[in-house]
Write a protein that holds these residues in place. Structure first.
Motif, PDB file in Angstrom:
ATOM      1  N   SER A 161      -1.866   4.219   7.340  1.00 17.10           N
ATOM      2  CA  SER A 161      -0.601   4.335   6.590  1.00 17.10           C
ATOM      3  C   SER A 161      -0.063   5.760   6.577  1.00 17.10           C
ATOM      4  N   LEU A 169       0.831  -1.204   0.000  1.00 15.57           N
ATOM      5  CA  LEU A 169       0.000   0.000   0.000  1.00 15.57           C
ATOM      6  C   LEU A 169       0.867   1.256   0.000  1.00 15.57           C
ATOM      7  N   GLY A 205     -10.408  -0.816   3.581  1.00 14.32           N
ATOM      8  CA  GLY A 205      -9.345  -0.154   2.839  1.00 14.32           C
ATOM      9  C   GLY A 205      -9.141   1.285   3.279  1.00 14.32           C
ATOM     10  N   GLU A 240      -7.248   1.190   6.511  1.00 16.69           N
ATOM     11  CA  GLU A 240      -5.840   0.876   6.277  1.00 16.69           C
ATOM     12  C   GLU A 240      -5.107   2.096   5.722  1.00 16.69           C
ATOM     13  N   LEU A 241      -5.757   2.834   4.835  1.00 18.17           N
ATOM     14  CA  LEU A 241      -5.151   4.055   4.302  1.00 18.17           C
ATOM     15  C   LEU A 241      -4.847   5.040   5.420  1.00 18.17           C
TER      16      LEU A 241
END
Length: 284
Positions: free
Chosen positions: A174, A7, A167, A170-171
Motif C-alpha cells: 500500500s 486499508l 497484513g 499488504e501494508l
C-alpha cells in the motif's frame, strides 16, 4: 475521485491525527532540506554509503550490540577482518551491516514484491544468528518460537502468525497510495510485534523501514539515518514507544507514529551531518 481501499483509508485517517500530521510534516520538510544539500549534487553514492554505515551501527546498538561507527565502517570497507568465531554481539553487528547494505537493492521489491524483500533482508540479517540455515528467509513454522522483544508479549504462532504476516505484506504494497511515514512506521512496529522470523526481527524491521522511506520518496537519496533517529533518545525510549503501540490502544499507536516522525527528523539531521562530512572530505 478514485476508490480507496479500506486499508489506505484507515492509514490516511491515522496520518490525519494532529500530532501525527505535525510530526510527518516536520519529517518531510527536513528530508526535503537534506535532499537539496550542496554535497548531494554529485556525491549521493558516497553519502548514502556513509548513511548505511551509521544506520548499521545504530541498528546493532538498538539490539544491544555495542561498537563504534568507525568499526562498522572498517568492516564494510573490508579494512577490518572478521573473527573466525564471532561472539553474539559481533554476529548482530555483521547482521546489521548485511541487512542495511541489502536495502540499497530493494527499492522496487519492497513495495512490489514485499515477501521477496522480507526474505532477502532476513537472509542477510540472520546468516550468523540462526541455528539452522533452513530458517533463513522464511517465517517461523509450527514449533518455532521467538524470544526477541519479550516485553511486547508472546510472539503469534500458527494461523495468527500467517494472518499478521499477510497484513504486513499488504501494508508494504500500500506504500505507493498511503501516507509514506505511517506505512513505514506501522510495518516496522508490526514486524517487531509479530516477529515472523526465529531471530533477527529487529534488524529486519529497521531495514524495511529504511527501504520504504527511500522507495516512497520521503528520502529518495537514502542519506537519512532513521536507525540513528530511533536511538537518539536511547534504546528504552524506542522500546517504550513500541510497547505503547502494542499495549496502549489508539493513544499508543499515535505515540509510536509520533516517535517515528521525530526519529526521521533526527535521522535526516544525521544525514545532514553525513553530507557535511562528505563535502568536507572528513568521513570518520
Amino acid at each position: 475521485m478514485p476508490d480507496t481501499s479500506p486499508l489506505v483509508a484507515a492509514l490516511t485517517q491515522l496520518a490525519a491525527l494532529p500530532e501525527v500530521a505535525a510530526a510527518s510534516d516536520h519529517a518531510r520538510e527536513v528530508c526535503t532540506q537534506l535532499r537539496w544539500h550542496e554535497a548531494l549534487r554529485r556525491r549521493i553514492p558516497e553519502a548514502s554509503a556513509e548513511s548505511r554505515v551509521r544506520g548499521a551501527w545504530a541498528s546493532a546498538e538498538l539490539d544491544g550490540a555495542r561498537s563504534t561507527a568507525s568499526i562498522v565502517r572498517e568492516i564494510m570497507m573490508g579494512a577490518r577482518g572478521r573473527s573466525a568465531e564471532p561472539d553474539p554481539a559481533e554476529r548482530v553487528i555483521h547482521g546489521a551491516i548485511a541487512a542495511t547494505a541489502e536495502t540499497e537493492h530493494l527499492r522496487d521489491l519492497v513495495t512490489h514484491s514485499p515477501g521477496q524483500a522480507l526474505a532477502r533482508l532476513h537472509t542477510a540479517a540472520a546468516a550468523q544468528l540462526v541455528d539452522d540455515r533452513d530458517q533463513l528467509g522464511r517465517p517461523r513454522v509450527e514449533g518455532e518460537g521467538c524470544d526477541e522483544f519479550a516485553d511486547l508479549g508472546p510472539a503469534p504462532t500458527g494461523e495468527e502468525l500467517r494472518r499478521r504476516l499477510d497484513g504486513i505484506i499488504e501494508l508494504m504494497r500500500s506504500a505507493s497510495e498511503a501516507p509514506a511515514l505511517v506505512v513505514a512506521s506501522i510495518v516496522h512496529a508490526e514486524i517487531a510485534t509479530v516477529r515472523p522470523f526465529v531471530v533477527g526481527n529487529g534488524l529486519v524491521a529497521r531495514a524495511v523501514e529504511r527501504a520504504l522511506i527511500a522507495a516512497t520518496g520521503l528520502d529518495p537519496t537514502g542519506v537519512a539515518v532513521p536507525e540513528a533517529g530511533h536511538g537518539h533518545e536511547g534504546g528504552p525510549a524506542y522500546l517504550g514507544s513500541l510497547n505503547g503501540y502494542v499495549h496502549g490502544g489508539a493513544p499508543g499507536v499515535s505515540l509510536w507514529l509520533k516517535h517515528c516522525g521525530d526519529s526521521l527528523v533526527a535521522g535526516a539531521e544525521e544525514g545532514w551531518r553525513v553530507a557535511e562530512s562528505v563535502r568536507a572530505g572528513r568521513l570518520g
